[in-house]
Design a protein around this motif. Structure first.
Motif, mmCIF file in Angstrom:
data_model
loop_
_atom_site.group_PDB
_atom_site.id
_atom_site.type_symbol
_atom_site.label_atom_id
_atom_site.label_comp_id
_atom_site.label_asym_id
_atom_site.label_seq_id
_atom_site.Cartn_x
_atom_site.Cartn_y
_atom_site.Cartn_z
ATOM 1 N N ASP A 1 0.843 -1.177 0.000
ATOM 2 C CA ASP A 1 0.000 0.000 0.000
ATOM 3 C C ASP A 1 0.888 1.240 0.000
ATOM 4 O OD1 ASP A 1 -2.002 1.860 0.218
ATOM 5 O OD2 ASP A 1 -2.733 1.147 2.136
ATOM 6 N N LEU A 2 0.758 2.043 -1.031
ATOM 7 C CA LEU A 2 1.553 3.259 -1.165
ATOM 8 C C LEU A 2 0.696 4.512 -1.004
ATOM 9 C CD1 LEU A 2 3.761 2.143 -4.184
ATOM 10 C CD2 LEU A 2 4.428 2.263 -1.773
ATOM 11 N N SER A 3 -0.429 4.362 -0.335
ATOM 12 C CA SER A 3 -1.325 5.499 -0.127
ATOM 13 C C SER A 3 -0.695 6.537 0.792
ATOM 14 C CB SER A 3 -2.645 5.009 0.482
ATOM 15 O OG SER A 3 -3.274 4.116 -0.391
ATOM 16 N N ASN A 5 1.540 8.994 0.403
ATOM 17 C CA ASN A 5 3.000 9.093 0.398
ATOM 18 C C ASN A 5 3.512 10.257 -0.440
ATOM 19 O OD1 ASN A 5 4.476 6.932 1.913
ATOM 20 N ND2 ASN A 5 2.961 5.693 0.844
ATOM 21 N N GLN A 23 -3.394 -6.255 -5.003
ATOM 22 C CA GLN A 23 -3.827 -4.997 -4.412
ATOM 23 C C GLN A 23 -2.944 -3.873 -4.930
ATOM 24 O OE1 GLN A 23 -3.763 -4.824 -0.138
ATOM 25 N NE2 GLN A 23 -4.401 -2.712 -0.091
ATOM 26 N N LEU A 24 -3.593 -2.780 -5.315
ATOM 27 C CA LEU A 24 -2.877 -1.584 -5.739
ATOM 28 C C LEU A 24 -3.468 -0.419 -4.957
ATOM 29 C CD1 LEU A 24 -0.782 -0.272 -7.569
ATOM 30 C CD2 LEU A 24 -2.562 -0.028 -9.304
ATOM 31 N N GLY A 25 -2.768 0.016 -3.933
ATOM 32 C CA GLY A 25 -3.228 1.109 -3.087
ATOM 33 C C GLY A 25 -2.392 2.348 -3.340
ATOM 34 N N LEU A 26 -2.950 3.268 -4.107
ATOM 35 C CA LEU A 26 -2.245 4.508 -4.447
ATOM 36 C C LEU A 26 -3.073 5.736 -4.102
ATOM 37 C CD1 LEU A 26 -0.822 3.493 -7.939
ATOM 38 C CD2 LEU A 26 0.456 3.723 -5.810
ATOM 39 N N SER A 27 -4.010 5.601 -3.194
ATOM 40 C CA SER A 27 -4.902 6.719 -2.881
ATOM 41 C C SER A 27 -4.171 7.840 -2.144
ATOM 42 C CB SER A 27 -6.083 6.236 -2.039
ATOM 43 O OG SER A 27 -5.638 5.811 -0.771
ATOM 44 N N THR A 48 -8.013 -5.701 -5.690
ATOM 45 C CA THR A 48 -8.532 -4.472 -5.119
ATOM 46 C C THR A 48 -7.641 -3.326 -5.587
ATOM 47 O OG1 THR A 48 -9.312 -5.626 -3.152
ATOM 48 C CG2 THR A 48 -9.033 -3.253 -2.968
ATOM 49 N N ASN A 50 -7.300 0.851 -5.363
ATOM 50 C CA ASN A 50 -7.742 2.113 -4.788
ATOM 51 C C ASN A 50 -6.863 3.220 -5.350
ATOM 52 O OD1 ASN A 50 -8.614 4.283 -3.344
ATOM 53 N ND2 ASN A 50 -8.479 3.307 -1.345
#
Length: 84
Positions: A1-3, A5, A23-27, A48, A50
């Motif tokens: 998760d890179l949200s 950042n 999962q790709l968390g870039l929010s 998933t 985001n």
């Protein structure tokens, strides 16, 4: 998760080569440009994505609409136009 950042730039089209990505968390970053249609190639398993709260522009790629195994896709709070 890179949200959350403070990431900036674009998502490279090569992300579609990550066939095991679940999962790709870039929010909540400062990402911009278009959402690469290559994300639609990631259909082998439940995933998933985001991408909310960025500065993506353009339309939602049609390829995302055919992702049969996607569990969650959040594109809210961007500058996208039209719908799939």
């Amino acid at each position: 998760d890179l949200s959350t950042n403070h990431l900036s730039g674009t998502i490279p089209s090569e992300v579609g080569l990550l066939i095991q990505l679940e999962q790709l968390g870039l929010s909540t970053n400062h990402l911009s440009g278009i959402i690469p249609k290559e994300l639609g190639a990631l259909t082998n398993h439940e995933a998933t994505f985001n991408l909310s709260s960025n500065m993506f522009t353009g339309t939602v790629p049609m390829e995302l609409g055919v992702m049969s195994n996607i569990e969650r896709l959040d594109l809210s709070r961007n500058r996208l136009v039209d719908s799939m």
